[in-house]
Scaffold this active site. Structure first.
Site, PDB file in Angstrom:
ATOM      1  N   ILE A 166      13.825 -18.626  10.099  1.00 29.78           N
ATOM      2  CA  ILE A 166      13.430 -18.538  11.519  1.00 29.78           C
ATOM      3  C   ILE A 166      13.114 -19.903  12.131  1.00 29.78           C
ATOM      4  CG2 ILE A 166      12.630 -16.132  11.512  1.00 29.78           C
ATOM      5  CD1 ILE A 166       9.725 -17.248  11.337  1.00 29.78           C
ATOM      6  N   THR A 201      -2.117  -9.935  12.368  1.00 32.79           N
ATOM      7  CA  THR A 201      -3.104  -9.506  11.372  1.00 32.79           C
ATOM      8  C   THR A 201      -4.516  -9.449  11.967  1.00 32.79           C
ATOM      9  OG1 THR A 201      -4.197 -10.214   9.333  1.00 32.79           O
ATOM     10  CG2 THR A 201      -3.227 -11.944  10.654  1.00 32.79           C
ATOM     11  N   ASP A 202      -5.367  -8.640  11.348  1.00 31.60           N
ATOM     12  CA  ASP A 202      -6.773  -8.596  11.772  1.00 31.60           C
ATOM     13  C   ASP A 202      -7.518  -9.881  11.401  1.00 31.60           C
ATOM     14  OD1 ASP A 202      -6.946  -8.249   9.017  1.00 31.60           O
ATOM     15  OD2 ASP A 202      -8.103  -6.387   9.102  1.00 31.60           O
ATOM     16  N   GLU A 203      -6.920 -10.693  10.500  1.00 31.27           N
ATOM     17  CA  GLU A 203      -7.635 -11.891  10.034  1.00 31.27           C
ATOM     18  C   GLU A 203      -7.846 -12.915  11.151  1.00 31.27           C
ATOM     19  OE1 GLU A 203      -6.555 -13.505   6.302  1.00 31.27           O
ATOM     20  OE2 GLU A 203      -6.186 -11.546   5.404  1.00 31.27           O
ATOM     21  N   TYR A 240      -3.913 -19.563   6.686  1.00 36.08           N
ATOM     22  CA  TYR A 240      -3.038 -18.422   7.024  1.00 36.08           C
ATOM     23  C   TYR A 240      -3.443 -17.817   8.368  1.00 36.08           C
ATOM     24  CZ  TYR A 240      -1.542 -13.541   7.237  1.00 36.08           C
ATOM     25  OH  TYR A 240      -1.048 -12.326   7.672  1.00 36.08           O
ATOM     26  N   LYS A 268      -1.472 -17.623  12.005  1.00 34.82           N
ATOM     27  CA  LYS A 268      -1.143 -16.362  12.697  1.00 34.82           C
ATOM     28  C   LYS A 268      -1.792 -16.346  14.091  1.00 34.82           C
ATOM     29  CE  LYS A 268       0.880 -13.207  11.378  1.00 34.82           C
ATOM     30  NZ  LYS A 268       2.325 -12.852  11.373  1.00 34.82           N
ATOM     31  N   LYS A 302      -0.781 -10.183  -4.214  1.00 35.34           N
ATOM     32  CA  LYS A 302      -1.814  -9.482  -3.449  1.00 35.34           C
ATOM     33  C   LYS A 302      -2.617  -8.594  -4.399  1.00 35.34           C
ATOM     34  CE  LYS A 302       0.058 -11.298   0.262  1.00 35.34           C
ATOM     35  NZ  LYS A 302       1.275 -10.848   0.863  1.00 35.34           N
TER      36      LYS A 302
HETATM   37  P1  NAD Z   1       5.721 -10.618   2.804  1.00 34.16           P
HETATM   38  O1  NAD Z   1       5.247 -11.944   2.349  1.00 34.16           O
HETATM   39  O2  NAD Z   1       5.823  -9.502   1.838  1.00 34.16           O
HETATM   40  O3  NAD Z   1       7.158 -10.776   3.493  1.00 34.16           O
HETATM   41  C1  NAD Z   1       7.454 -11.822   4.357  1.00 34.16           C
HETATM   42  C2  NAD Z   1       8.963 -11.861   4.536  1.00 34.16           C
HETATM   43  O4  NAD Z   1       9.271 -12.926   5.459  1.00 34.16           O
HETATM   44  C3  NAD Z   1       9.752 -12.135   3.256  1.00 34.16           C
HETATM   45  O5  NAD Z   1      10.861 -11.274   3.156  1.00 34.16           O
HETATM   46  C4  NAD Z   1      10.194 -13.577   3.407  1.00 34.16           C
HETATM   47  O6  NAD Z   1      11.428 -13.863   2.745  1.00 34.16           O
HETATM   48  C5  NAD Z   1      10.343 -13.683   4.923  1.00 34.16           C
HETATM   49  N1  NAD Z   1      10.200 -15.062   5.389  1.00 34.16           N
HETATM   50  C6  NAD Z   1       9.217 -15.938   5.069  1.00 34.16           C
HETATM   51  N2  NAD Z   1       9.450 -17.125   5.664  1.00 34.16           N
HETATM   52  C7  NAD Z   1      10.595 -16.980   6.380  1.00 34.16           C
HETATM   53  C8  NAD Z   1      11.346 -17.838   7.225  1.00 34.16           C
HETATM   54  N3  NAD Z   1      10.963 -19.115   7.432  1.00 34.16           N
HETATM   55  N4  NAD Z   1      12.453 -17.366   7.817  1.00 34.16           N
HETATM   56  C9  NAD Z   1      12.841 -16.091   7.611  1.00 34.16           C
HETATM   57  N5  NAD Z   1      12.201 -15.234   6.805  1.00 34.16           N
HETATM   58  C10 NAD Z   1      11.073 -15.675   6.209  1.00 34.16           C
HETATM   59  O7  NAD Z   1       4.784 -10.228   4.019  1.00 34.16           O
HETATM   60  P2  NAD Z   1       4.212  -8.817   4.476  1.00 34.16           P
HETATM   61  O8  NAD Z   1       2.970  -8.539   3.730  1.00 34.16           O
HETATM   62  O9  NAD Z   1       5.315  -7.826   4.466  1.00 34.16           O
HETATM   63  O10 NAD Z   1       3.800  -9.168   5.980  1.00 34.16           O
HETATM   64  C11 NAD Z   1       4.747  -9.046   7.039  1.00 34.16           C
HETATM   65  C12 NAD Z   1       4.081  -9.437   8.344  1.00 34.16           C
HETATM   66  O11 NAD Z   1       2.970  -8.579   8.579  1.00 34.16           O
HETATM   67  C13 NAD Z   1       3.521 -10.856   8.363  1.00 34.16           C
HETATM   68  O12 NAD Z   1       3.750 -11.388   9.650  1.00 34.16           O
HETATM   69  C14 NAD Z   1       2.033 -10.685   8.106  1.00 34.16           C
HETATM   70  O13 NAD Z   1       1.300 -11.722   8.697  1.00 34.16           O
HETATM   71  C15 NAD Z   1       1.787  -9.355   8.774  1.00 34.16           C
HETATM   72  N6  NAD Z   1       0.682  -8.558   8.225  1.00 34.16           N
HETATM   73  C16 NAD Z   1       0.601  -8.288   6.894  1.00 34.16           C
HETATM   74  C17 NAD Z   1      -0.410  -7.477   6.412  1.00 34.16           C
HETATM   75  C18 NAD Z   1      -0.526  -7.128   4.948  1.00 34.16           C
HETATM   76  O14 NAD Z   1      -1.507  -6.511   4.548  1.00 34.16           O
HETATM   77  N7  NAD Z   1       0.428  -7.456   4.103  1.00 34.16           N
HETATM   78  C19 NAD Z   1      -1.373  -6.956   7.288  1.00 34.16           C
HETATM   79  C20 NAD Z   1      -1.282  -7.267   8.661  1.00 34.16           C
HETATM   80  C21 NAD Z   1      -0.233  -8.052   9.110  1.00 34.16           C
HETATM   81  O1  DAU Z   2      -6.131  -8.179   6.627  1.00 42.22           O
HETATM   82  C1  DAU Z   2      -4.742  -8.299   6.685  1.00 42.22           C
HETATM   83  C2  DAU Z   2      -4.276  -9.307   5.669  1.00 42.22           C
HETATM   84  O2  DAU Z   2      -4.445  -8.701   4.397  1.00 42.22           O
HETATM   85  C3  DAU Z   2      -2.837  -9.755   5.871  1.00 42.22           C
HETATM   86  O3  DAU Z   2      -2.727 -10.423   7.091  1.00 42.22           O
HETATM   87  C4  DAU Z   2      -2.392 -10.667   4.742  1.00 42.22           C
HETATM   88  O4  DAU Z   2      -1.020 -10.981   4.890  1.00 42.22           O
HETATM   89  C5  DAU Z   2      -2.598  -9.960   3.427  1.00 42.22           C
HETATM   90  O5  DAU Z   2      -2.293 -10.822   2.348  1.00 42.22           O
HETATM   91  C6  DAU Z   2      -4.038  -9.466   3.287  1.00 42.22           C
HETATM   92  O6  DAU Z   2      -4.954 -10.582   3.112  1.00 42.22           O
HETATM   93  P1  DAU Z   2      -6.155 -10.513   2.044  1.00 42.22           P
HETATM   94  O7  DAU Z   2      -6.506 -11.891   1.681  1.00 42.22           O
HETATM   95  O8  DAU Z   2      -7.225  -9.606   2.501  1.00 42.22           O
HETATM   96  O9  DAU Z   2      -5.362  -9.762   0.837  1.00 42.22           O
HETATM   97  P2  DAU Z   2      -5.365 -10.022  -0.752  1.00 42.22           P
HETATM   98  O10 DAU Z   2      -4.633  -8.874  -1.358  1.00 42.22           O
HETATM   99  O11 DAU Z   2      -4.928 -11.394  -1.085  1.00 42.22           O
HETATM  100  O12 DAU Z   2      -6.900  -9.894  -1.110  1.00 42.22           O
HETATM  101  C7  DAU Z   2      -7.619  -8.701  -0.841  1.00 42.22           C
HETATM  102  C8  DAU Z   2      -9.068  -8.953  -1.259  1.00 42.22           C
HETATM  103  O13 DAU Z   2      -9.106  -9.082  -2.683  1.00 42.22           O
HETATM  104  C9  DAU Z   2      -9.644 -10.230  -0.719  1.00 42.22           C
HETATM  105  O14 DAU Z   2     -11.022 -10.045  -0.442  1.00 42.22           O
HETATM  106  C10 DAU Z   2      -9.493 -11.233  -1.855  1.00 42.22           C
HETATM  107  C11 DAU Z   2      -9.620 -10.366  -3.083  1.00 42.22           C
HETATM  108  N1  DAU Z   2      -8.840 -10.810  -4.254  1.00 42.22           N
HETATM  109  C12 DAU Z   2      -7.519 -11.062  -4.070  1.00 42.22           C
HETATM  110  C13 DAU Z   2      -6.753 -11.482  -5.131  1.00 42.22           C
HETATM  111  C14 DAU Z   2      -5.276 -11.788  -4.960  1.00 42.22           C
HETATM  112  C15 DAU Z   2      -9.453 -10.941  -5.472  1.00 42.22           C
HETATM  113  O15 DAU Z   2     -10.662 -10.679  -5.628  1.00 42.22           O
HETATM  114  N2  DAU Z   2      -8.700 -11.355  -6.527  1.00 42.22           N
HETATM  115  C16 DAU Z   2      -7.374 -11.664  -6.408  1.00 42.22           C
HETATM  116  O16 DAU Z   2      -6.755 -12.051  -7.421  1.00 42.22           O
END
Ligand code: NAD
Ligand code: DAU
Length: 350
Positions: free
Chosen positions: A61, A131-133, A156, A160, A195
């Site tokens: 992108i 994201t809520d973050e 991060y 965002k 994660k």
């Molecule tokens: P993910 O890391 O699993 O997937 C991200 C995808 O984006 C991958 O397929 C990767 O190849 C692609 N990507 C990364 N950099 C790129 C680039 N420069 N060009 C094109 N493609 C690229 O992420 P996810 O957990 O599926 O999150 C998706 C979206 O939702 C993100 O924008 C994230 O901020 C948001 N989000 C995630 C969560 C969560 O809990 N995982 C919660 C709220 C919002």
């Molecule tokens: O809130 C939405 C966000 O949730 C998304 O925007 C992000 O993309 C997604 O990665 C997620 O962020 P968190 O940091 O909350 O998710 P994670 O799974 O990394 O961690 C969840 C919680 O667990 C957090 O408090 C950190 C803790 N943790 C995480 C890992 C990877 C641990 O205690 N040990 C670990 O090894």
């Protein structure tokens, strides 16, 4: 016939959004654009790969020429933008790559959409997934509303938040028809095992320590990934231009309670005696700048668009565990090679 660009469709949430749109809207052409970083995996999409309304484009992108070329080629009617660097711990190791993809990549897409749609914005929509973050960290009380001030605290969430600001700036300055949603933590099939939940499932399976930051007291609001996808569908089609919608599970868990529940489920699924998996819990040095608590107030989405989560957490978590145990090859393929180096660098287990 509409042509919809979904970015990041080979990732965790994106692959569920692609699934939903390809199946539910046979009259849409779905173009999935993904750079296939470590987090992107075409295995996530093998069930839609042959569908006639699905096209994959491997592209970054941040590549200005390539993105402009794809907008010219497909004449997109809408964009659902999920591509991002998404892991907080990696943003602590390498903030710049988050600025590049999440900020510059988003602005590049916004600019391409504005130019491609400049003759008329009628019927067009740029939907930014956030994201809520971005709202920062809560103490024990309260929830994030759409009106909560931004207070991002990790590289991060700062990246965002910056991308959200640019999306809204394109609405106010150029009238680009945008919509934004901010969602809480997702869980479910195909999440990369950096994660918490998939990492813990994989470690429990192989009797490795489950790393818990600090005392495990941090709170997250967990939502089943397919419920996020259904909210995205609703907001894309029925949300209002310029609006923001919070999406959350109303499902708060401390990390330690969540992991204890996961250990119980894993003991049952693996035929281990009660308490076996919990013995793997290992408290490690806290994540730098670790946000204490996230909780989403999704009443706007529920009241205005009629959305609600479909699954109770215990049921969703059990389905999630089953998926990872049934898809051992998927996990093995992504946890060899570079994953090992990442893991060793991040977790110097103490
Ligand atoms: P993910 O890391 O699993 O997937 C991200 C995808 O984006 C991958 O397929 C990767 O190849 C692609 N990507 C990364 N950099 C790129 C680039 N420069 N060009 C094109 N493609 C690229 O992420 P996810 O957990 O599926 O999150 C998706 C979206 O939702 C993100 O924008 C994230 O901020 C948001 N989000 C995630 C969560 C969560 O809990 N995982 C919660 C709220 C919002
Ligand atoms: O809130 C939405 C966000 O949730 C998304 O925007 C992000 O993309 C997604 O990665 C997620 O962020 P968190 O940091 O909350 O998710 P994670 O799974 O990394 O961690 C969840 C919680 O667990 C957090 O408090 C950190 C803790 N943790 C995480 C890992 C990877 C641990 O205690 N040990 C670990 O090894």
């Amino acid at each position: 016939m509409k042509t919809i660009l979904i970015t990041g469709g080979a990732g965790f949430i994106g692959s569920h959004v692609v699934d939903l749109f390809v199946e539910k809207y046979p009259n849409y052409q779905i173009v999935n654009l993904d750079a296939l970083t470590y987090a992107g995996n075409l295995e996530n999409l093998k069930h839609v790969a042959e569908k006639s309304n699905y096209i994959f484009e491997k592209e970054d992108i941040t590549n200005v020429d390539a993105i402009n070329r794809l907008f010219a080629k497909y004449q997109f009617d809408g964009v659902i933008h999920l591509a991002a660097e998404s892991h907080v711990d990696r943003s602590i190791l390498d903030p710049l790559s988050f600025v590049k993809t999440n900020v510059l990549g988003t602005v590049n897409l916004l600019h391409a959409a504005k130019e491609s749609w400049k003759s008329s914005f009628e019927g067009k929509r740029f939907y930014h997934i956030s994201t809520d973050e971005v709202y920062g960290s809560l103490s024990c009380e309260g929830k994030f509303k759409e009106t909560t001030s931004y207070d991002p605290r990790s590289p991060y969430s700062a990246s965002k938040a910056s991308s959200d600001h640019f999306v809204r700036a394109f609405y106010h300055t150029f009238h680009l028809p945008i919509v934004v949603s901010n969602c809480s933590n997702n869980y479910g099939a195909r999440q990369f095992p950096e994660k918490l939940i998939p990492l813990a499932i994989n470690n429990i399976k192989y009797n490795k320590p489950i790393p818990i930051y600090g005392k495990g007291a941090n709170v997250r609001d967990w939502l089943y990934v397919k419920d996020h996808a259904s909210a995205i569908d609703l907001i894309f089609h029925q949300g209002s231009d310029g609006e923001t919608y919070n999406i959350g599970g109303n499902n708060e868990w401390t990390n330690i309670d969540l992991i204890r529940l996961l250990c119980e489920i894993m003991d049952k699924k693996l035929g281990r005696s009660a308490g076996t998996s919990a013995r793997l819990i290992t408290f490690i040095t806290d994540r730098a700048g670790h946000d204490l608590r996230y909780a989403i107030d999704s009443s706007k989405l529920q009241q205005e668009l009629g959305w609600k989560p479909s699954l109770q957490f215990a049921e969703g978590l059990e389905k999630t565990v089953e998926w990872y145990l049934d898809n051992e090859v998927w996990m093995t393929n992504i946890t060899t090679g570079a994953y090992q180096q990442y893991y060793e660098k991040l977790y110097k287990l103490n």
